[in-house]
Design an enzyme around this catalytic site. Structure first.
Site: not given
Length: 183
Positions: A18, A39-41, A124-126, A128
């Site tokens: 991303i 993760g993405v963050d 939220s799929t990681g 979380y």
């Protein structure tokens, strides 16, 4: 690459990074502090550079289900929409509504700032722990409901950027479910 056309908006599913998307805004699956994480963050914060952290410090955090906007700094995207997804706690604590709100608020923020193209991660799929199939159904369903309720939307392209093949497959299934429902 699977795609779906809805009104003037094209929805895509792609496997990729991303932080490399050439869109007006990337959506960050952030934590409530907005000060970076895993993760993405973490990937978005690393790619955008320290200016992103400095900008996030001025926002006073973000509640679960809400969204806030910053510049994209060193990203190809001009903007970052930070949204905080729910932690999965079994599904009986309003997680579905909070997750839907992440997509809704992100789209509203995009529209308010003239953002025409955006990329979403699987919020939220990681870490979380939100079940993938449920999360992708909510993501696609919420986006399509938004576009249905906003037929004059200026958003032309929404890309669901997936980290792995399992996530790509879950989004493709959600697209197919929608297509079956419209036949």
């Amino acid at each position: 690459m699977k795609k779906l056309q809805f009104n003037q908006t094209t929805l895509h599913v792609v496997k990729g990074d991303i932080t490399r998307c050439e869109v007006d805004a990337v959506v960050n699956a952030a934590n409530e502090s907005l000060l970076g994480g895993g993760g993405v963050d973490g990937a978005i914060h690393r790619a955008a550079g320290p200016e992103l952290l400095a900008a996030c410090r001025t926002l006073d955090g973000c509640r679960t289900g809400d969204a806030k906007l910053t510049p994209g700094f060193r990203l190809k995207a001009a903007h970052v929409i930070h949204t905080v997804g729910p932690v999965w706690r079994g599904g009986m604590h309003g997680e579905a509504d909070l997750l839907a709100s992440c997509y809704q608020k992100s789209l509203e923020l995009a529209e308010a700032h003239g953002i025409r193209t955006l990329a979403f991660p699987a919020i939220s799929t990681g870490i979380y722990g939100y079940p993938l199939e449920q999360a992708t159904a909510i993501a696609v369903g919420t986006v399509l409901k938004y576009l249905e309720n906003q037929p004059e939307s200026d958003i032309t392209e929404i890309t669901f950027v997936c980290f792995d093949d399992a996530t790509v497959y879950a989004y493709e299934q959600a697209f197919e479910e929608f297509e079956r429902g419209t036949d």
